[in-house]
Structures are given as structure tokens and as C-alpha cells.
Design a protein around this motif. Structure first.
Motif, mmCIF file in Angstrom:
data_model
loop_
_atom_site.group_PDB
_atom_site.id
_atom_site.type_symbol
_atom_site.label_atom_id
_atom_site.label_comp_id
_atom_site.label_asym_id
_atom_site.label_seq_id
_atom_site.Cartn_x
_atom_site.Cartn_y
_atom_site.Cartn_z
ATOM 1 N N ASN A 1 0.826 -1.209 0.000
ATOM 2 C CA ASN A 1 0.000 0.000 0.000
ATOM 3 C C ASN A 1 0.858 1.257 0.000
ATOM 4 N N TYR A 2 1.966 1.235 0.729
ATOM 5 C CA TYR A 2 2.839 2.401 0.778
ATOM 6 C C TYR A 2 3.466 2.665 -0.589
ATOM 7 N N GLN A 3 3.912 1.607 -1.254
ATOM 8 C CA GLN A 3 4.516 1.770 -2.571
ATOM 9 C C GLN A 3 3.503 2.258 -3.599
ATOM 10 N N MET A 4 2.251 1.862 -3.462
ATOM 11 C CA MET A 4 1.215 2.262 -4.412
ATOM 12 C C MET A 4 0.537 3.558 -3.993
ATOM 13 N N LYS A 5 1.077 4.202 -2.925
ATOM 14 C CA LYS A 5 0.528 5.453 -2.398
ATOM 15 C C LYS A 5 -0.948 5.294 -2.019
ATOM 16 N N GLN A 6 -1.232 4.213 -1.333
ATOM 17 C CA GLN A 6 -2.569 3.953 -0.808
ATOM 18 C C GLN A 6 -2.453 3.840 0.703
ATOM 19 N N GLY A 7 -3.578 3.713 1.363
ATOM 20 C CA GLY A 7 -3.557 3.542 2.812
ATOM 21 C C GLY A 7 -3.011 4.768 3.503
ATOM 22 N N SER A 8 -2.101 4.568 4.460
ATOM 23 C CA SER A 8 -1.571 5.689 5.233
ATOM 24 C C SER A 8 -0.670 6.592 4.402
ATOM 25 N N ALA A 9 -0.091 6.088 3.320
ATOM 26 C CA ALA A 9 0.744 6.924 2.467
ATOM 27 C C ALA A 9 -0.095 7.931 1.685
ATOM 28 N N ARG A 10 -1.386 7.728 1.642
ATOM 29 C CA ARG A 10 -2.289 8.615 0.911
ATOM 30 C C ARG A 10 -2.565 9.900 1.687
ATOM 31 N N LEU A 11 -2.096 9.995 2.903
ATOM 32 C CA LEU A 11 -2.370 11.169 3.725
ATOM 33 C C LEU A 11 -1.723 12.433 3.170
ATOM 34 N N GLU A 12 -0.654 12.281 2.402
ATOM 35 C CA GLU A 12 0.018 13.435 1.809
ATOM 36 C C GLU A 12 -0.256 13.434 0.311
ATOM 37 N N SER A 13 -0.860 14.502 -0.186
ATOM 38 C CA SER A 13 -1.237 14.546 -1.597
ATOM 39 C C SER A 13 -1.181 15.978 -2.105
ATOM 40 N N LEU A 14 -0.438 16.176 -3.173
ATOM 41 C CA LEU A 14 -0.337 17.480 -3.829
ATOM 42 C C LEU A 14 -0.870 17.374 -5.240
ATOM 43 N N VAL A 15 -1.391 18.478 -5.742
ATOM 44 C CA VAL A 15 -1.855 18.558 -7.120
ATOM 45 C C VAL A 15 -1.248 19.819 -7.723
ATOM 46 N N ILE A 16 -0.658 19.685 -8.916
ATOM 47 C CA ILE A 16 -0.200 20.862 -9.639
ATOM 48 C C ILE A 16 -1.404 21.399 -10.396
ATOM 49 N N GLU A 17 -1.904 22.547 -9.961
ATOM 50 C CA GLU A 17 -3.116 23.111 -10.558
ATOM 51 C C GLU A 17 -2.843 23.948 -11.797
ATOM 52 N N ASP A 18 -1.750 24.690 -11.761
ATOM 53 C CA ASP A 18 -1.515 25.620 -12.852
ATOM 54 C C ASP A 18 -0.022 25.866 -13.008
ATOM 55 N N VAL A 19 0.418 26.039 -14.244
ATOM 56 C CA VAL A 19 1.809 26.378 -14.538
ATOM 57 C C VAL A 19 1.792 27.559 -15.502
ATOM 58 N N TRP A 20 2.493 28.619 -15.117
ATOM 59 C CA TRP A 20 2.580 29.827 -15.951
ATOM 60 C C TRP A 20 4.019 30.020 -16.375
ATOM 61 N N PHE A 21 4.228 30.185 -17.652
ATOM 62 C CA PHE A 21 5.537 30.523 -18.204
ATOM 63 C C PHE A 21 5.518 32.020 -18.458
ATOM 64 N N ARG A 22 6.300 32.764 -17.692
ATOM 65 C CA ARG A 22 6.260 34.225 -17.777
ATOM 66 C C ARG A 22 7.548 34.787 -18.366
ATOM 67 N N TYR A 23 7.382 35.842 -19.134
ATOM 68 C CA TYR A 23 8.530 36.576 -19.682
ATOM 69 C C TYR A 23 8.078 37.981 -20.024
ATOM 70 N N ASP A 24 9.043 38.834 -20.227
ATOM 71 C CA ASP A 24 8.772 40.207 -20.622
ATOM 72 C C ASP A 24 8.572 40.218 -22.141
ATOM 73 N N PRO A 25 7.356 40.515 -22.627
ATOM 74 C CA PRO A 25 7.114 40.445 -24.068
ATOM 75 C C PRO A 25 7.930 41.458 -24.866
ATOM 76 N N TYR A 26 8.398 42.532 -24.204
ATOM 77 C CA TYR A 26 9.190 43.540 -24.900
ATOM 78 C C TYR A 26 10.667 43.173 -24.948
ATOM 79 N N ASN A 27 11.059 42.232 -24.086
ATOM 80 C CA ASN A 27 12.450 41.798 -24.060
ATOM 81 C C ASN A 27 12.484 40.304 -23.717
ATOM 82 N N PRO A 28 12.036 39.429 -24.616
ATOM 83 C CA PRO A 28 11.924 37.998 -24.297
ATOM 84 C C PRO A 28 13.248 37.287 -24.068
ATOM 85 N N SER A 29 14.348 37.871 -24.487
ATOM 86 C CA SER A 29 15.641 37.216 -24.280
ATOM 87 C C SER A 29 16.231 37.496 -22.895
#
Length: 153
Positions: free
Chosen positions: A39-67
Motif C-alpha cells: 500500500n505504501y509503494q502504491m501510495k494507498q492507505g496511510s501513504a495517501r495522507l500526503e497529496s499534492l496537485v499541480i493546478e496551474d503552470v505559468w511561463f512568464r517573460y517580458d514580451p518587450y524583451n523575451p531574451s
């Protein structure tokens, strides 16, 4: 004569019963341990108590100076979906450890059912190109990890 030696017979029977009881208890303990490890290896049972989700990823840059790499970053929004507070330990971009990461909250702890953000400013991480996938991996203090591939616009 056989009836006079009943005491010796009961000692043998009690030893056999005790041995059988020990074998049954050790088998049950071994079964529990194997099930817990699976269960621990499959992230079930007690290992399931910790859970993160990546909700959003933003790639940011200055459009006037992208380099300009100083004006570029990757902002990742995380959500703690588990039952424990999560402490972010390390962040990887394309399997390279990032050392220049800003966390919000600043103590790197995302409480239960709350959001947190991290802004990646490492030079190797912000040198992303449009339409090319970027692999982002977040590892917690308890070695739980969440990763995904995201394509810059």
C-alpha cells in the motif's frame, strides 16, 4: 502404566499448541507487513495522507524583451489535497535541481486544503522555448513527489 504418565503427555500437547499459536501470529504479522509495504509503494492507505496537485503552470517573460532571462520565470500553483500539511523540499525542472525558487507561503508549508505557489527563477529552468515540453517535479519533506510535463505557449 499409560494413565500414570498423563503429565508428560500434557506437556507435549501444550508445547505443540504454543508452537502452533506462534506460527499463526507470525504469519498474521508477516501478512500485515507485506500488505502495508504494498500500500505504501502504491501510495494507498496511510501513504495517501500526503497529496499534492499541480493546478496551474505559468511561463512568464517580458514580451518587450523575451531574451532577458532575469524577467523570465515559471510559476507553479500547488493544491494540498491530502490530510497532512505538506512541506516542499525540492523542485526539479527537466531533472535538474532548482536552487533559486521563491515559495509562497515563505516557510514552504502548504496547509491542508490550501494553495501554495512557487516561482522558479533558475537560469536553466527559465530558458524554456515555446512549444517545447518542460518537466516539473516537486518533492516533499516526506519524499512524496508530483510531476508533470507542461508545454510553454
Amino acid at each position: 502404566m499409560f494413565l500414570k504418565n498423563r503429565k508428560g503427555l500434557s506437556e507435549v500437547a501444550s508445547n505443540i499448541l504454543m508452537l502452533a499459536l506462534i506460527v499463526v501470529l507470525m504469519t498474521a504479522l508477516f501478512g500485515y507487513t507485506v500488505d502495508f509495504a504494498r500500500n505504501y509503494q502504491m501510495k494507498q492507505g496511510s501513504a495517501r495522507l500526503e497529496s499534492l496537485v499541480i493546478e496551474d503552470v505559468w511561463f512568464r517573460y517580458d514580451p518587450y524583451n523575451p531574451s532577458d532571462l532575469n524577467a523570465r520565470n515559471i510559476t507553479v500553483t500547488l493544491y494540498n489535497n491530502g490530510e497532512l500539511n505538506v512541506v516542499i523540499d525540492s523542485v526539479y525542472v527537466n531533472d535538474t535541481l532548482c536552487t533559486n525558487v521563491e515559495f509562497n507561503p515563505s516557510n514552504q508549508t502548504i496547509t491542508v486544503k490550501n494553495h501554495g505557489t512557487l516561482v522558479i527563477k533558475d537560469s536553466h529552468a527559465v530558458d524554456w522555448e515555446s512549444s517545447r515540453p518542460v518537466k516539473i517535479k516537486v518533492v516533499t519533506e516526506r519524499f512524496y513527489s508530483i510531476e508533470g510535463e507542461y508545454v510553454a505557449p
